[in-house]
Design a protein around this motif. Structure first.
Motif, mmCIF file in Angstrom:
data_model
loop_
_atom_site.group_PDB
_atom_site.id
_atom_site.type_symbol
_atom_site.label_atom_id
_atom_site.label_comp_id
_atom_site.label_asym_id
_atom_site.label_seq_id
_atom_site.Cartn_x
_atom_site.Cartn_y
_atom_site.Cartn_z
ATOM 1 N N THR A 23 0.818 -1.214 0.000
ATOM 2 C CA THR A 23 0.000 0.000 0.000
ATOM 3 C C THR A 23 0.851 1.263 0.000
ATOM 4 O O THR A 23 0.315 2.369 -0.123
ATOM 5 C CB THR A 23 -0.984 0.039 1.184
ATOM 6 N N ALA A 24 2.166 1.109 0.078
ATOM 7 C CA ALA A 24 3.049 2.274 -0.054
ATOM 8 C C ALA A 24 3.005 2.820 -1.481
ATOM 9 O O ALA A 24 3.403 3.949 -1.725
ATOM 10 C CB ALA A 24 4.480 1.916 0.337
ATOM 11 N N THR A 25 2.505 2.015 -2.421
ATOM 12 C CA THR A 25 2.296 2.490 -3.785
ATOM 13 C C THR A 25 0.904 3.095 -3.839
ATOM 14 O O THR A 25 -0.101 2.378 -3.785
ATOM 15 C CB THR A 25 2.423 1.329 -4.798
ATOM 16 N N ASN A 26 0.834 4.426 -3.890
ATOM 17 C CA ASN A 26 -0.461 5.091 -3.869
ATOM 18 C C ASN A 26 -0.352 6.480 -4.481
ATOM 19 O O ASN A 26 0.743 7.026 -4.626
ATOM 20 C CB ASN A 26 -1.000 5.173 -2.439
ATOM 21 N N ALA A 27 -1.499 7.018 -4.817
ATOM 22 C CA ALA A 27 -1.542 8.358 -5.396
ATOM 23 C C ALA A 27 -2.862 9.016 -5.060
ATOM 24 O O ALA A 27 -3.900 8.347 -4.966
ATOM 25 C CB ALA A 27 -1.379 8.295 -6.910
ATOM 26 N N TYR A 28 -2.796 10.318 -4.880
ATOM 27 C CA TYR A 28 -3.998 11.146 -4.754
ATOM 28 C C TYR A 28 -3.712 12.442 -5.493
ATOM 29 O O TYR A 28 -2.638 13.026 -5.341
ATOM 30 C CB TYR A 28 -4.326 11.452 -3.290
ATOM 31 N N ALA A 29 -4.665 12.873 -6.284
ATOM 32 C CA ALA A 29 -4.545 14.151 -6.984
ATOM 33 C C ALA A 29 -5.940 14.742 -7.134
ATOM 34 O O ALA A 29 -6.931 14.010 -7.235
ATOM 35 C CB ALA A 29 -3.897 13.963 -8.350
ATOM 36 N N ALA A 30 -5.988 16.068 -7.126
ATOM 37 C CA ALA A 30 -7.284 16.744 -7.197
ATOM 38 C C ALA A 30 -7.194 18.021 -8.017
ATOM 39 O O ALA A 30 -6.111 18.556 -8.251
ATOM 40 C CB ALA A 30 -7.774 17.064 -5.788
ATOM 41 N N ARG A 76 -7.044 -0.374 -5.666
ATOM 42 C CA ARG A 76 -8.348 0.208 -5.352
ATOM 43 C C ARG A 76 -8.304 1.636 -5.880
ATOM 44 O O ARG A 76 -7.412 2.408 -5.532
ATOM 45 C CB ARG A 76 -8.606 0.218 -3.860
ATOM 46 N N VAL A 77 -9.253 1.958 -6.738
ATOM 47 C CA VAL A 77 -9.306 3.270 -7.371
ATOM 48 C C VAL A 77 -10.645 3.907 -7.043
ATOM 49 O O VAL A 77 -11.684 3.242 -7.066
ATOM 50 C CB VAL A 77 -9.133 3.151 -8.903
ATOM 51 N N SER A 78 -10.603 5.181 -6.734
ATOM 52 C CA SER A 78 -11.847 5.929 -6.558
ATOM 53 C C SER A 78 -11.689 7.297 -7.200
ATOM 54 O O SER A 78 -10.574 7.821 -7.292
ATOM 55 C CB SER A 78 -12.217 6.061 -5.082
ATOM 56 N N TYR A 79 -12.796 7.830 -7.661
ATOM 57 C CA TYR A 79 -12.773 9.170 -8.239
ATOM 58 C C TYR A 79 -14.058 9.910 -7.901
ATOM 59 O O TYR A 79 -15.089 9.301 -7.590
ATOM 60 C CB TYR A 79 -12.535 9.151 -9.750
ATOM 61 N N LEU A 143 -16.088 22.507 -9.318
ATOM 62 C CA LEU A 143 -16.284 23.321 -8.119
ATOM 63 C C LEU A 143 -14.985 23.998 -7.705
ATOM 64 O O LEU A 143 -13.942 23.352 -7.654
ATOM 65 C CB LEU A 143 -16.761 22.456 -6.950
ATOM 66 N N PRO A 144 -15.043 25.278 -7.380
ATOM 67 C CA PRO A 144 -13.848 25.968 -6.879
ATOM 68 C C PRO A 144 -13.753 25.850 -5.359
ATOM 69 O O PRO A 144 -14.751 25.594 -4.683
ATOM 70 C CB PRO A 144 -14.106 27.419 -7.285
ATOM 71 N N ASN A 145 -12.543 26.037 -4.829
ATOM 72 C CA ASN A 145 -12.303 26.029 -3.379
ATOM 73 C C ASN A 145 -12.865 24.786 -2.710
ATOM 74 O O ASN A 145 -13.385 24.844 -1.598
ATOM 75 C CB ASN A 145 -12.884 27.291 -2.729
ATOM 76 N N SER A 146 -12.790 23.679 -3.406
ATOM 77 C CA SER A 146 -13.361 22.420 -2.961
ATOM 78 C C SER A 146 -12.718 21.322 -3.801
ATOM 79 O O SER A 146 -11.808 21.578 -4.570
ATOM 80 C CB SER A 146 -14.876 22.468 -3.169
ATOM 81 N N ILE A 147 -13.224 20.131 -3.685
ATOM 82 C CA ILE A 147 -12.783 19.048 -4.556
ATOM 83 C C ILE A 147 -13.640 19.089 -5.814
ATOM 84 O O ILE A 147 -14.754 18.583 -5.832
ATOM 85 C CB ILE A 147 -12.875 17.672 -3.863
ATOM 86 N N GLY A 148 -13.108 19.727 -6.854
ATOM 87 C CA GLY A 148 -13.807 19.750 -8.138
ATOM 88 C C GLY A 148 -13.726 18.390 -8.804
ATOM 89 O O GLY A 148 -14.682 17.912 -9.385
ATOM 90 N N ALA A 149 -12.561 17.767 -8.695
ATOM 91 C CA ALA A 149 -12.368 16.404 -9.182
ATOM 92 C C ALA A 149 -11.200 15.800 -8.412
ATOM 93 O O ALA A 149 -10.284 16.523 -7.998
ATOM 94 C CB ALA A 149 -12.061 16.393 -10.680
ATOM 95 N N SER A 150 -11.247 14.493 -8.204
ATOM 96 C CA SER A 150 -10.139 13.822 -7.518
ATOM 97 C C SER A 150 -10.021 12.389 -8.007
ATOM 98 O O SER A 150 -10.985 11.793 -8.494
ATOM 99 C CB SER A 150 -10.334 13.834 -5.993
ATOM 100 N N LEU A 151 -8.819 11.870 -7.875
ATOM 101 C CA LEU A 151 -8.504 10.487 -8.220
ATOM 102 C C LEU A 151 -7.596 9.932 -7.147
ATOM 103 O O LEU A 151 -6.624 10.578 -6.754
ATOM 104 C CB LEU A 151 -7.809 10.406 -9.580
#
Length: 157
Positions: A23-30, A76-79, A143-151
């Motif tokens: 699980t050390a292999t992971n990513a988050y971007a927004a 495990r992927v979520s968006y 959406l601004p100033n929020s999570i407009g999109a995330s992966l």
């Protein structure tokens, strides 16, 4: 009288052998700044330039819309995609240019302002992963100033 428990001199504290932490292999971007972009019916990748937290074995291209996974495995992927106005678009994960069927949120006849999914997918080493919106031709404003999109991606095995 309270009973006294004794473990004797033969008790030892042992530890199990440790293995790799997959699980050390992971990513988050927004995207958090209210990005606006034009969507093509056939699909447009969503740029995720803000709030990036990437392990060393996941990299992102210069457009911040394609992530390369160095380690093969089950992920495990979520968006999430949150638009300012409800739209009739769909969302999906693309791996090496091919749609991952389990990731697909089909365009709806009733407009939606939030699309999300959570799923497992086997990725090969070197896979190029993109979050994509499709099925709508026009401008999308996240959406601004929020999570407009995330992966988010986490290797499980």
């Amino acid at each position: 009288m309270t009973p006294v428990l004794s473990f004797g001199d033969n008790c030892t504290n042992t530890t199990s052998p440790t293995g790799p932490n997959v699980t050390a292999t992971n990513a988050y971007a927004a995207s958090t700044k209210g990005a606006a972009f034009t969507v093509l019916m056939s699909g447009t990748n969503v740029a995720l330039p803000d709030a990036q937290t990437l392990s060393p074995d996941i990299t992102v291209n210069g457009a911040n819309d394609t992530f390369t996974v160095a380690e093969a495995g089950r992920y495990r992927v979520s968006y999430n995609i949150n638009s300012v106005t409800p739209l009739t678009l769909g969302a999906r994960l693309m791996v090496d240019g091919t749609e991952i069927e389990a990731s697909n949120v089909m365009p709806q006849t009733a407009p939606l302002s939030r699309l999300s999914n959570d799923f497992l997918v086997d990725l090969p080493a070197g896979a190029k992963v993109s979050l994509q919106v499709y099925g709508y031709a026009g401008l999308v404003t996240l959406l601004p100033n929020s999570i407009g999109a995330s992966l988010s991606m986490v290797r499980l095995s």
